[in-house]
Design a protein around this motif. Structure first.
Motif, PDB file in Angstrom:
ATOM      1  N   ILE A  13       0.865  -1.187   0.000  1.00 15.05           N
ATOM      2  CA  ILE A  13       0.000   0.000   0.000  1.00 15.05           C
ATOM      3  C   ILE A  13       0.894   1.227   0.000  1.00 15.05           C
ATOM      4  N   LYS A  14       0.775   2.060  -1.032  1.00 10.01           N
ATOM      5  CA  LYS A  14       1.700   3.180  -1.218  1.00 10.01           C
ATOM      6  C   LYS A  14       1.203   4.488  -0.617  1.00 10.01           C
ATOM      7  N   VAL A  15      -0.110   4.742  -0.660  1.00 11.20           N
ATOM      8  CA  VAL A  15      -0.661   6.005  -0.159  1.00 11.20           C
ATOM      9  C   VAL A  15      -1.622   5.699   0.977  1.00 11.20           C
ATOM     10  N   ARG A  16      -1.428   6.397   2.091  1.00 11.83           N
ATOM     11  CA  ARG A  16      -2.241   6.155   3.287  1.00 11.83           C
ATOM     12  C   ARG A  16      -2.802   7.472   3.812  1.00 11.83           C
ATOM     13  N   GLN A  17      -3.912   7.387   4.529  1.00 13.68           N
ATOM     14  CA  GLN A  17      -4.528   8.579   5.109  1.00 13.68           C
ATOM     15  C   GLN A  17      -3.940   8.861   6.480  1.00 13.68           C
ATOM     16  N   VAL A  18      -3.653  10.136   6.738  1.00  9.91           N
ATOM     17  CA  VAL A  18      -3.141  10.569   8.042  1.00  9.91           C
ATOM     18  C   VAL A  18      -4.330  10.727   8.984  1.00  9.91           C
ATOM     19  N   ASN A  19      -4.280  10.027  10.112  1.00  4.85           N
ATOM     20  CA  ASN A  19      -5.361  10.123  11.101  1.00  4.85           C
ATOM     21  C   ASN A  19      -4.966  10.938  12.321  1.00  4.85           C
ATOM     22  N   HIS A  20      -3.711  10.838  12.742  1.00  4.06           N
ATOM     23  CA  HIS A  20      -3.209  11.581  13.893  1.00  4.06           C
ATOM     24  C   HIS A  20      -1.773  11.980  13.623  1.00  4.06           C
ATOM     25  N   TYR A  21      -1.323  13.007  14.335  1.00  2.00           N
ATOM     26  CA  TYR A  21       0.073  13.420  14.205  1.00  2.00           C
ATOM     27  C   TYR A  21       0.559  13.973  15.533  1.00  2.00           C
ATOM     28  N   GLN A  22       1.874  13.951  15.712  1.00  7.45           N
ATOM     29  CA  GLN A  22       2.467  14.481  16.938  1.00  7.45           C
ATOM     30  C   GLN A  22       3.834  15.064  16.607  1.00  7.45           C
ATOM     31  N   PHE A  23       4.050  16.308  17.009  1.00  5.90           N
ATOM     32  CA  PHE A  23       5.360  16.927  16.885  1.00  5.90           C
ATOM     33  C   PHE A  23       6.137  16.683  18.171  1.00  5.90           C
ATOM     34  N   SER A  24       7.437  16.468  18.028  1.00  2.00           N
ATOM     35  CA  SER A  24       8.331  16.314  19.166  1.00  2.00           C
ATOM     36  C   SER A  24       9.582  17.133  18.905  1.00  2.00           C
ATOM     37  N   TRP A  25      10.269  17.465  19.977  1.00  2.00           N
ATOM     38  CA  TRP A  25      11.541  18.174  19.865  1.00  2.00           C
ATOM     39  C   TRP A  25      12.556  17.411  20.685  1.00  2.00           C
ATOM     40  N   VAL A  26      13.693  17.126  20.073  1.00  5.38           N
ATOM     41  CA  VAL A  26      14.771  16.380  20.734  1.00  5.38           C
ATOM     42  C   VAL A  26      15.936  17.333  20.931  1.00  5.38           C
ATOM     43  N   ALA A  27      16.413  17.449  22.167  1.00  9.28           N
ATOM     44  CA  ALA A  27      17.525  18.347  22.469  1.00  9.28           C
ATOM     45  C   ALA A  27      18.787  17.888  21.756  1.00  9.28           C
ATOM     46  N   GLY A  28      19.572  18.863  21.314  1.00  6.02           N
ATOM     47  CA  GLY A  28      20.861  18.573  20.696  1.00  6.02           C
ATOM     48  C   GLY A  28      21.965  18.653  21.735  1.00  6.02           C
ATOM     49  N   GLU A  29      23.176  18.774  21.260  1.00 11.77           N
ATOM     50  CA  GLU A  29      24.318  18.951  22.151  1.00 11.77           C
ATOM     51  C   GLU A  29      24.155  20.263  22.923  1.00 11.77           C
ATOM     52  N   PRO A  30      24.736  20.387  24.114  1.00  9.50           N
ATOM     53  CA  PRO A  30      24.641  21.646  24.862  1.00  9.50           C
ATOM     54  C   PRO A  30      25.076  22.823  23.988  1.00  9.50           C
ATOM     55  N   GLY A  31      24.231  23.826  23.928  1.00  8.34           N
ATOM     56  CA  GLY A  31      24.493  25.005  23.109  1.00  8.34           C
ATOM     57  C   GLY A  31      24.162  24.804  21.640  1.00  8.34           C
ATOM     58  N   GLY A  32      23.800  23.584  21.250  1.00 12.91           N
ATOM     59  CA  GLY A  32      23.472  23.289  19.854  1.00 12.91           C
ATOM     60  C   GLY A  32      21.974  23.338  19.620  1.00 12.91           C
ATOM     61  N   ARG A  33      21.621  23.161  18.401  1.00 13.82           N
ATOM     62  CA  ARG A  33      20.210  23.178  18.020  1.00 13.82           C
ATOM     63  C   ARG A  33      19.568  21.822  18.279  1.00 13.82           C
ATOM     64  N   GLY A  34      18.304  21.849  18.575  1.00 13.42           N
ATOM     65  CA  GLY A  34      17.535  20.621  18.735  1.00 13.42           C
ATOM     66  C   GLY A  34      16.984  20.175  17.390  1.00 13.42           C
ATOM     67  N   THR A  35      16.259  19.072  17.410  1.00 13.51           N
ATOM     68  CA  THR A  35      15.684  18.504  16.199  1.00 13.51           C
ATOM     69  C   THR A  35      14.192  18.297  16.400  1.00 13.51           C
ATOM     70  N   PHE A  36      13.400  18.767  15.438  1.00 17.57           N
ATOM     71  CA  PHE A  36      11.955  18.516  15.457  1.00 17.57           C
ATOM     72  C   PHE A  36      11.667  17.245  14.684  1.00 17.57           C
ATOM     73  N   THR A  37      10.740  16.440  15.209  1.00 16.66           N
ATOM     74  CA  THR A  37      10.240  15.289  14.472  1.00 16.66           C
ATOM     75  C   THR A  37       8.727  15.394  14.376  1.00 16.66           C
ATOM     76  N   LEU A  38       8.186  14.807  13.338  1.00 16.95           N
ATOM     77  CA  LEU A  38       6.744  14.743  13.125  1.00 16.95           C
ATOM     78  C   LEU A  38       6.384  13.278  12.954  1.00 16.95           C
ATOM     79  N   GLN A  39       5.615  12.746  13.905  1.00 20.53           N
ATOM     80  CA  GLN A  39       5.155  11.364  13.823  1.00 20.53           C
ATOM     81  C   GLN A  39       3.767  11.357  13.206  1.00 20.53           C
ATOM     82  N   LEU A  40       3.600  10.566  12.169  1.00 21.76           N
ATOM     83  CA  LEU A  40       2.309  10.429  11.490  1.00 21.76           C
ATOM     84  C   LEU A  40       1.729   9.058  11.800  1.00 21.76           C
ATOM     85  N   VAL A  41       0.466   9.019  12.218  1.00 22.52           N
ATOM     86  CA  VAL A  41      -0.259   7.765  12.387  1.00 22.52           C
ATOM     87  C   VAL A  41      -1.162   7.644  11.175  1.00 22.52           C
ATOM     88  N   LEU A  42      -0.961   6.573  10.399  1.00 22.15           N
ATOM     89  CA  LEU A  42      -1.628   6.418   9.112  1.00 22.15           C
ATOM     90  C   LEU A  42      -2.591   5.243   9.136  1.00 22.15           C
TER      91      LEU A  42
END
Length: 89
Positions: A13-42
């Motif tokens: 199955i190649k195309v799926r419908q998005v039903n829920h989503y959640q953004f998260s932020w993961v801390a980087g190294e001290p003084g560095g930038r963090g990383t955003f992630t987007l989790q999709l529930v399909l």
């Protein structure tokens, strides 16, 4: 009648419908930038995908996800598709 190659699996199955989503932020190294992630529930949890996005994309995507009733995700192309419009509209 169309002949469907068997077995039909979740991976086929190649195309799926998005039903829920959640953004998260993961801390980087001290003084560095963090990383955003987007989790999709399909497809009601049949598939999940986690995308790494920058802060600007996270802001835009949150607005689009919040304001679009129907969103699909093309799994192999890693592409979000917003809204459904009938032909001729």
């Amino acid at each position: 009648m169309a002949k469907v190659q068997q077995p039909l699996t979740d991976d086929s199955i190649k195309v799926r419908q998005v039903n829920h989503y959640q953004f998260s932020w993961v801390a980087g190294e001290p003084g560095g930038r963090g990383t955003f992630t987007l989790q999709l529930v399909l497809d009601e949890g049949a598939w999940e995908e986690v995308l790494t996005v920058d802060a600007g994309d996270a802001d835009v995507l949150q607005d689009l996800l919040k304001n679009t009733r129907t969103v699909h995700y093309d799994v192999p192309r890693r592409t979000l598709m917003f809204g459904v419009t009938s032909t001729g509209d």
